[in-house]
Design a protein around this motif. Sequence first.
Motif, mmCIF file in Angstrom:
data_model
loop_
_atom_site.group_PDB
_atom_site.id
_atom_site.type_symbol
_atom_site.label_atom_id
_atom_site.label_comp_id
_atom_site.label_asym_id
_atom_site.label_seq_id
_atom_site.Cartn_x
_atom_site.Cartn_y
_atom_site.Cartn_z
ATOM 1 N N UNK A 2 0.858 -1.183 0.000
ATOM 2 C CA UNK A 2 0.000 0.000 0.000
ATOM 3 C C UNK A 2 0.892 1.231 0.000
ATOM 4 N N UNK A 3 0.537 2.182 -0.824
ATOM 5 C CA UNK A 3 1.256 3.454 -0.802
ATOM 6 C C UNK A 3 0.241 4.594 -0.783
ATOM 7 N N UNK A 4 0.716 5.732 -0.321
ATOM 8 C CA UNK A 4 -0.108 6.931 -0.412
ATOM 9 C C UNK A 4 0.670 7.962 -1.204
ATOM 10 N N UNK A 5 -0.048 8.861 -1.812
ATOM 11 C CA UNK A 5 0.567 9.864 -2.663
ATOM 12 C C UNK A 5 0.829 11.138 -1.882
ATOM 13 N N UNK A 6 1.943 11.736 -2.199
ATOM 14 C CA UNK A 6 2.363 13.001 -1.599
ATOM 15 C C UNK A 6 2.613 13.967 -2.753
ATOM 16 N N UNK A 7 2.360 15.233 -2.541
ATOM 17 C CA UNK A 7 2.568 16.199 -3.603
ATOM 18 C C UNK A 7 1.578 16.020 -4.736
ATOM 19 N N UNK A 8 0.327 15.847 -4.370
ATOM 20 C CA UNK A 8 -0.730 15.612 -5.355
ATOM 21 C C UNK A 8 -1.098 16.883 -6.114
ATOM 22 N N UNK A 9 -1.693 16.707 -7.286
ATOM 23 C CA UNK A 9 -2.239 17.872 -7.993
ATOM 24 C C UNK A 9 -3.308 18.540 -7.112
ATOM 25 N N UNK A 10 -3.532 19.796 -7.314
ATOM 26 C CA UNK A 10 -4.466 20.567 -6.484
ATOM 27 C C UNK A 10 -5.880 19.995 -6.469
ATOM 28 N N UNK A 11 -6.250 19.240 -7.466
ATOM 29 C CA UNK A 11 -7.611 18.694 -7.509
ATOM 30 C C UNK A 11 -7.817 17.558 -6.508
ATOM 31 N N UNK A 12 -6.716 17.022 -5.957
ATOM 32 C CA UNK A 12 -6.821 15.894 -5.035
ATOM 33 C C UNK A 12 -6.338 16.262 -3.636
ATOM 34 N N UNK A 13 -7.094 15.812 -2.636
ATOM 35 C CA UNK A 13 -6.689 15.997 -1.238
ATOM 36 C C UNK A 13 -5.800 14.845 -0.778
ATOM 37 N N UNK A 14 -6.190 13.632 -1.134
ATOM 38 C CA UNK A 14 -5.420 12.461 -0.725
ATOM 39 C C UNK A 14 -5.670 11.313 -1.696
ATOM 40 N N UNK A 15 -4.695 10.398 -1.728
ATOM 41 C CA UNK A 15 -4.829 9.207 -2.560
ATOM 42 C C UNK A 15 -4.029 8.083 -1.910
ATOM 43 N N UNK A 16 -4.647 6.930 -1.843
ATOM 44 C CA UNK A 16 -4.026 5.748 -1.255
ATOM 45 C C UNK A 16 -4.383 4.561 -2.138
ATOM 46 N N UNK A 17 -3.414 3.676 -2.359
ATOM 47 C CA UNK A 17 -3.647 2.567 -3.267
ATOM 48 C C UNK A 17 -3.004 1.298 -2.718
ATOM 49 N N UNK A 18 -3.693 0.179 -2.853
ATOM 50 C CA UNK A 18 -3.165 -1.128 -2.457
ATOM 51 C C UNK A 18 -3.184 -2.052 -3.659
ATOM 52 N N UNK A 19 -2.048 -2.698 -3.915
ATOM 53 C CA UNK A 19 -1.920 -3.718 -4.937
ATOM 54 C C UNK A 19 -1.788 -5.058 -4.237
ATOM 55 N N UNK A 20 -2.427 -6.077 -4.789
ATOM 56 C CA UNK A 20 -2.333 -7.421 -4.225
ATOM 57 C C UNK A 20 -2.284 -8.431 -5.357
ATOM 58 N N UNK A 21 -1.408 -9.429 -5.187
ATOM 59 C CA UNK A 21 -1.262 -10.488 -6.178
ATOM 60 C C UNK A 21 -1.561 -11.822 -5.513
#
Length: 167
Positions: A74-93
Amino acid sequence: MKIQKTIKINASAEKVWEVLWGDYGQVCKWASTVNSSDYREVQGSNNGGRACMSTWGEIHEIVENLDIENKTYTYYADGLPAIMKSAKNTWKVLQKGVNTSEVSIDLDIEFATIPKIFMGWMIVPKMKKDVNQTLADLKYFIETGKLTEAKIKSDQKYFKKKGQKAA
């Protein structure tokens, strides 16, 4: 906004995991939404992160959780474009058969209020399209060793703008 998608890939979970995590910093090799990327050490993160130049602009990801045994991160995004407050994503295999695996993505994005009100009708469909394309890019890359047409076109456009040749 929450997007959850799962695809089947005709390859072992180990092969898929090697692309997703083993080559984490080089997502730009196969994802049409990312034209350049590199792994970065991140203060406060044992697993680092990556910097990506994407179709959404420059985004920095910080790995929050990593479970190598269960092939998930799981990662979260930092330094997002102004249109986004937060973003978090999980990849699973997951291994599903001898040469079949399942890849899932669980994306959670919070958009800034004003852009969502005025541009939500454009942003949400684009984000869903980008997720679907990223999964298609991954599947095609792993199964064939080649890039999708979308990835080729994305890189050509990006590198032309930069005045460089696409890889």
